[in-house]
Write a protein that holds these residues in place. Structure first.
Motif, short mmCIF file in Angstrom:
data_model
loop_
_atom_site.label_atom_id
_atom_site.label_comp_id
_atom_site.label_asym_id
_atom_site.label_seq_id
_atom_site.Cartn_x
_atom_site.Cartn_y
_atom_site.Cartn_z
N THR A 179 1.00 -0.97 0.10
CA THR A 179 -0.35 0.12 -0.08
C THR A 179 1.23 1.20 -0.22
N GLY A 180 -0.08 2.29 0.03
CA GLY A 180 1.40 3.71 0.15
C GLY A 180 1.92 3.39 2.15
N ARG A 181 1.56 3.26 2.28
CA ARG A 181 2.94 3.14 4.02
C ARG A 181 2.81 2.23 4.05
N MET A 182 2.78 1.00 3.50
CA MET A 182 3.25 -0.19 4.15
C MET A 182 3.46 -1.74 3.05
N LYS A 183 3.97 -2.47 3.40
CA LYS A 183 4.85 -4.14 2.34
C LYS A 183 4.25 -4.82 3.39
N PHE A 184 3.59 -5.69 3.00
CA PHE A 184 3.66 -7.46 3.43
C PHE A 184 4.36 -8.39 2.87
N LEU A 185 5.08 -8.84 3.86
CA LEU A 185 5.56 -10.55 2.88
C LEU A 185 5.30 -11.00 3.91
N ARG A 186 6.12 -12.39 3.00
CA ARG A 186 6.25 -13.60 3.74
C ARG A 186 7.57 -14.34 2.61
N GLY A 187 8.29 -16.00 3.84
CA GLY A 187 8.06 -16.13 3.33
C GLY A 187 9.35 -17.34 3.62
N VAL A 188 9.98 -18.40 3.21
CA VAL A 188 10.47 -19.57 3.59
C VAL A 188 12.42 -19.20 3.61
N ILE A 189 12.61 -19.97 4.94
CA ILE A 189 13.37 -20.16 4.74
C ILE A 189 14.49 -22.23 4.16
N ASP A 190 15.43 -22.77 3.75
CA ASP A 190 15.67 -24.00 3.41
C ASP A 190 17.09 -23.70 3.60
N GLN A 191 17.65 -25.53 3.51
CA GLN A 191 19.24 -25.47 3.92
C GLN A 191 19.10 -26.51 2.72
N GLU A 192 19.15 -26.67 1.60
CA GLU A 192 19.76 -27.34 0.12
C GLU A 192 17.96 -28.53 0.25
N GLY A 193 16.64 -27.59 0.27
CA GLY A 193 15.68 -28.23 0.55
C GLY A 193 14.75 -28.25 1.69
N ASP A 194 15.75 -29.14 2.85
CA ASP A 194 15.09 -28.51 4.01
C ASP A 194 14.30 -27.97 4.84
N MET A 195 13.71 -27.93 4.65
CA MET A 195 13.03 -26.66 5.42
C MET A 195 13.10 -26.62 6.92
N ILE A 196 13.57 -25.27 7.00
CA ILE A 196 13.32 -24.25 9.02
C ILE A 196 12.95 -23.10 9.05
N ALA A 197 12.22 -22.88 8.21
CA ALA A 197 11.57 -22.20 9.11
C ALA A 197 11.29 -20.51 7.88
N SER A 198 9.79 -20.91 8.61
CA SER A 198 8.36 -19.76 7.58
C SER A 198 8.47 -18.70 8.10
N PHE A 199 7.73 -17.60 7.17
CA PHE A 199 7.51 -16.32 8.26
C PHE A 199 6.77 -15.36 7.54
N ILE A 200 5.79 -14.50 7.73
CA ILE A 200 5.40 -13.13 7.37
C ILE A 200 5.17 -11.86 8.23
N ALA A 201 5.64 -10.70 7.67
CA ALA A 201 6.21 -9.83 8.09
C ALA A 201 5.40 -8.64 7.28
N THR A 202 5.65 -7.36 8.55
CA THR A 202 5.03 -6.40 8.28
C THR A 202 5.68 -4.86 8.01
N VAL A 203 5.96 -4.65 7.11
CA VAL A 203 6.91 -3.14 6.96
C VAL A 203 6.42 -1.78 6.37
N ARG A 204 6.96 -1.17 7.00
CA ARG A 204 6.34 0.46 7.44
C ARG A 204 7.25 0.96 6.22
N LYS A 205 6.79 2.03 5.47
CA LYS A 205 7.88 1.97 4.33
C LYS A 205 8.15 3.53 4.60
N PRO A 206 9.67 4.19 4.39
CA PRO A 206 9.79 5.35 4.10
C PRO A 206 8.92 5.65 4.15
N ARG A 207 8.65 7.77 4.87
CA ARG A 207 8.05 8.50 4.25
C ARG A 207 8.63 9.18 2.11
#
Length: 149
Positions: free
Chosen positions: A121-149
């Motif tokens: 949106t104008g002020r926010m960014k919504f993200l998600r992701g995964v971390i793996d190590q050569e195919g082995d699942m390590i973690a997943s996450f969701i995040a919100t970032v406030r963008k600069p003015r």
């Protein structure tokens, strides 16, 4: 892409075709503990980052410390978009980060983080992701970032 400032540089990776190397030049900053990060833009709001774990990031049982993984995620929220052309990415702040650990990571293999922008949106960014190590699942996450003015 080659981007250099007094704080960091992004340049073609010398060993990984299609990847860029992100390096912080400011040795007193916390995120330099991660070392150099490889970054590859994958289109449609997706970016992949890779780090090689180092001994100083280990926990008491010899694996990668969970705090190092959380640092990798938080740094990726800004370095990933920056490396893919979002020149305002470094001015934002993390509002929310929720992480689900699925397994441990060792120090011998590279760790990949796939980051996807879900909505912006104008002020926010919504993200998600995964971390793996050569195919082995390590973690997943969701995040919100406030963008600069």
């Amino acid at each position: 892409m080659v981007d250099e400032t007094s704080a960091f540089s992004v340049r073609p990776h010398p060993e990984l075709n299609g990847w860029h190397l992100w390096r912080s030049h400011d040795a007193v900053r916390f995120n330099t503990l991660l070392g150099e990060l490889a970054v590859r833009c994958e289109g449609e709001g997706r970016v992949r980052l890779r780090m090689q774990p180092q001994q100083q990031l280990s926990n008491m049982i010899g694996g990668l410390h969970g705090g190092a993984l959380l640092t990798f995620i938080d740094v990726a929220l800004f370095v990933g978009p920056l490396a893919c052309g979002d020149d305002k990415a470094l001015g934002g702040v993390t509002v929310d980060l929720s992480t689900q650990f699925a397994g441990g990571a060792d120090l011998t293999r590279p760790i990949d983080l796939l980051l996807e922008t879900v909505r912006e949106t104008g002020r926010m960014k919504f993200l998600r992701g995964v971390i793996d190590q050569e195919g082995d699942m390590i973690a997943s996450f969701i995040a919100t970032v406030r963008k600069p003015r």
